[in-house]
Design an enzyme around this catalytic site. Structure first.
Site, PDB file in Angstrom:
ATOM      1  N   SER A 110      -6.422  -7.919   2.094  1.00 52.44           N
ATOM      2  CA  SER A 110      -5.391  -7.788   2.241  1.00 52.44           C
ATOM      3  C   SER A 110      -4.688  -8.141   0.899  1.00 52.44           C
ATOM      4  O   SER A 110      -4.481  -9.766   0.335  1.00 52.44           O
ATOM      5  CB  SER A 110      -4.851  -7.408   2.755  1.00 52.44           C
ATOM      6  OG  SER A 110      -3.479  -6.857   2.867  1.00 52.44           O
ATOM      7  N   ARG A 131       6.326  -6.193  -8.829  1.00 59.78           N
ATOM      8  CA  ARG A 131       7.287  -5.093  -7.488  1.00 59.78           C
ATOM      9  C   ARG A 131       7.812  -6.468  -7.281  1.00 59.78           C
ATOM     10  O   ARG A 131       8.800  -6.831  -6.064  1.00 59.78           O
ATOM     11  CB  ARG A 131       6.106  -4.847  -6.795  1.00 59.78           C
ATOM     12  CG  ARG A 131       5.693  -3.540  -7.034  1.00 59.78           C
ATOM     13  CD  ARG A 131       4.735  -2.982  -6.276  1.00 59.78           C
ATOM     14  NE  ARG A 131       3.600  -3.410  -6.463  1.00 59.78           N
ATOM     15  CZ  ARG A 131       1.684  -2.541  -5.832  1.00 59.78           C
ATOM     16  NH1 ARG A 131       2.730  -1.906  -4.992  1.00 59.78           N
ATOM     17  NH2 ARG A 131       0.947  -3.107  -5.817  1.00 59.78           N
ATOM     18  N   LYS A 169     -11.442 -10.114  -2.659  1.00 59.32           N
ATOM     19  CA  LYS A 169     -11.705  -9.325  -1.339  1.00 59.32           C
ATOM     20  C   LYS A 169     -13.013  -9.381  -0.865  1.00 59.32           C
ATOM     21  O   LYS A 169     -13.911  -9.019   0.093  1.00 59.32           O
ATOM     22  CB  LYS A 169     -10.647  -8.098  -1.445  1.00 59.32           C
ATOM     23  CG  LYS A 169      -9.603  -7.797  -1.085  1.00 59.32           C
ATOM     24  CD  LYS A 169      -9.353  -6.231  -1.149  1.00 59.32           C
ATOM     25  CE  LYS A 169      -7.768  -5.967  -0.959  1.00 59.32           C
ATOM     26  NZ  LYS A 169      -7.355  -4.437  -0.389  1.00 59.32           N
ATOM     27  N   ASP A 209      -2.743  -2.202   4.152  1.00 58.81           N
ATOM     28  CA  ASP A 209      -1.548  -1.444   3.790  1.00 58.81           C
ATOM     29  C   ASP A 209      -3.046  -0.215   3.611  1.00 58.81           C
ATOM     30  O   ASP A 209      -3.905  -0.310   2.819  1.00 58.81           O
ATOM     31  CB  ASP A 209      -0.995  -1.575   2.580  1.00 58.81           C
ATOM     32  CG  ASP A 209      -0.176  -2.825   2.851  1.00 58.81           C
ATOM     33  OD1 ASP A 209       1.259  -2.813   2.702  1.00 58.81           O
ATOM     34  OD2 ASP A 209      -0.813  -3.743   3.534  1.00 58.81           O
ATOM     35  N   ASP A 256      -9.177  -3.309   4.534  1.00 59.51           N
ATOM     36  CA  ASP A 256      -7.594  -3.733   3.622  1.00 59.51           C
ATOM     37  C   ASP A 256      -6.684  -3.499   4.560  1.00 59.51           C
ATOM     38  O   ASP A 256      -6.935  -2.802   5.985  1.00 59.51           O
ATOM     39  CB  ASP A 256      -8.098  -2.144   3.066  1.00 59.51           C
ATOM     40  CG  ASP A 256      -6.849  -2.105   2.157  1.00 59.51           C
ATOM     41  OD1 ASP A 256      -6.096  -3.676   1.858  1.00 59.51           O
ATOM     42  OD2 ASP A 256      -6.240  -1.082   2.181  1.00 59.51           O
ATOM     43  N   ASP A 285      -8.439   1.974   0.902  1.00 62.36           N
ATOM     44  CA  ASP A 285      -8.616   3.286   1.203  1.00 62.36           C
ATOM     45  C   ASP A 285      -8.324   3.882  -0.721  1.00 62.36           C
ATOM     46  O   ASP A 285      -7.333   4.596  -1.479  1.00 62.36           O
ATOM     47  CB  ASP A 285      -6.907   3.929   1.804  1.00 62.36           C
ATOM     48  CG  ASP A 285      -5.564   2.840   1.620  1.00 62.36           C
ATOM     49  OD1 ASP A 285      -4.975   3.346   0.858  1.00 62.36           O
ATOM     50  OD2 ASP A 285      -5.672   2.022   1.074  1.00 62.36           O
ATOM     51  N   ASN A 338      -8.442  -0.728  -5.359  1.00 59.61           N
ATOM     52  CA  ASN A 338      -9.103  -2.284  -5.576  1.00 59.61           C
ATOM     53  C   ASN A 338      -9.643  -2.757  -4.089  1.00 59.61           C
ATOM     54  O   ASN A 338      -9.915  -3.309  -3.873  1.00 59.61           O
ATOM     55  CB  ASN A 338      -7.837  -3.205  -5.632  1.00 59.61           C
ATOM     56  CG  ASN A 338      -7.115  -2.937  -4.154  1.00 59.61           C
ATOM     57  OD1 ASN A 338      -6.530  -1.772  -4.040  1.00 59.61           O
ATOM     58  ND2 ASN A 338      -6.242  -4.247  -3.862  1.00 59.61           N
ATOM     59  N   GLU A 371       2.786   0.987   3.348  1.00 63.67           N
ATOM     60  CA  GLU A 371       2.872   0.165   2.439  1.00 63.67           C
ATOM     61  C   GLU A 371       3.865  -0.877   2.670  1.00 63.67           C
ATOM     62  O   GLU A 371       4.988  -0.351   1.868  1.00 63.67           O
ATOM     63  CB  GLU A 371       2.456   0.405   0.896  1.00 63.67           C
ATOM     64  CG  GLU A 371       1.510   1.406   0.335  1.00 63.67           C
ATOM     65  CD  GLU A 371      -0.332   1.080   0.392  1.00 63.67           C
ATOM     66  OE1 GLU A 371       0.537   0.367  -0.648  1.00 63.67           O
ATOM     67  OE2 GLU A 371      -0.968   1.376   0.476  1.00 63.67           O
TER      68      GLU A 371
END
Length: 328
Positions: free
Chosen positions: A201, A158, A246, A115, A113, A269, A272, A122
């Site tokens: 990602s 976002r 992913k 971020d 991953d 982390d 997802n 992030e």
């Protein structure tokens, strides 16, 4: 970032460890093969193992020790219990079960991953701060963490808040992109073993492509922010990289590079990342949320990304491929 000077994390036996733990001199190879877990940290001491013995009310025999870069790794006898986990967390030492750990000496693939795994931030939160909508975006992130929104909904919401932000904000974030400790060393070490290294990602190509180029990664896939006339439109182009995407990336790359699924590793982390972790031969939760840690096969809690190499190095011991001469 001088990527020409990428250093590997040497994996080797060390006289300092033998002197500190002389009991490891006399262990048979058969006993080492039986071992099912390791402890690792920057400096292991007899006192830490005495604390472990006291807390677990048993003698925990150390079967072998070696170094991975600056880390020290101990191969342990017996079973890893919840009592061990409690005391090791208190001592701020990492640990991992090593049954079926992938084989570093065969073709392998690791998918990271980005971020908060490959990098320390992030990206969307940093872009939002510079665009003056930091709090609004953080609020959506929080709702997503609480499970009120799925990943795609939360990402699109976002990104919509970034409408009309100047493109130069992205380069500002990229110029100071803080890599996770030991990311370059992890990449260099795995490449030296002939492994492939990729990023999958839910972040943005603007950053993942940069990492791919800087670190000579084999592959990177993430989301594309639409930019028109030097401004963000608030849209993501094409399909969003989801949790399932992913996992699909990992499986597709394994096939493409002719790597057995057993010899794949996924590191992440967030929630997802769990589908990708479940698809991989080894799923590693890296400085992860408790929910993610609970569902992952293993975790790195205190070490940098070199901790992933510590876990993978255990396979070399079982195969008697660990020596005083450093690998890779």
């Amino acid at each position: 970032m001088d990527m020409d000077a990428l250093t590997t994390l040497p994996i080797k036996k060390h006289t300092a460890l033998l002197n500190r733990f002389p009991e490891t001199r006399f262990v048979t190879q058969l006993a080492k093969k039986r071992a099912s877990w390791i402890v690792f940290g920057h400096y292991l001491t007899p006192a830490q193992f005495e604390d472990m013995d006291f807390f677990t009310n048993r003698f925990n025999a150390i079967l072998d020790m070696w170094k991975v870069g600056r880390y020290e790794v101990a191969l342990m006898d017996g079973e890893l219990t919840s009592e061990h986990e409690t005391i090791l967390k208190a001592l701020e030492l990492d640990y991992a079960r090593i049954q079926d750990v992938p084989d570093l000496t065969k073709p392998g693939l690791i998918v990271l991953d980005m971020d908060s795994t490959a990098i320390q931030i992030e990206c969307i939160d940093e872009i939002a701060k510079l665009a003056g909508v930091g709090e609004e975006v953080a609020e959506v992130t929080e709702r997503a963490m609480q499970g009120e929104l799925d990943f795609e909904q939360s990402l699109r919401l976002r990104v919509s808040k970034l409408k009309d932000a100047p493109e130069q904000i992205l380069s500002q974030v990229r110029e100071t992109l803080p890599l996770m400790p030991e990311l370059p060393e992890l990449v260099a070490t795995l490449h030296a073993f002939g492994w492939k290294v990729a990023i999958a990602s839910g972040g943005f190509t603007y950053f993942s492509d940069y990492l791919k180029e800087q670190l000579s990664l084999d592959y990177a896939q993430s989301n594309t922010l639409e930019i028109v006339s030097g401004k963000l439109t608030g849209q993501v182009l094409g399909e969003v990289v989801s949790a399932q995407t992913k996992a699909d990336i990992l499986l597709t790359l394994a096939q493409q590079y002719d790597v057995e699924i057993h010899n794949t590793v996924a590191v992440g982390d967030g929630a997802n990342d769990l589908v990708m972790m479940a698809a991989a031969g080894l799923g590693v939760a890296y400085h992860a949320k408790p929910k993610v840690e609970a569902k992952a096969q293993t975790a790195v809690r205190f070490a940098g990304l070199g901790g992933v190499v510590c876990i993978l190095s255990a396979a070399l011991v079982a195969q008697q491929k660990l020596s005083w001469k450093s690998k890779p």
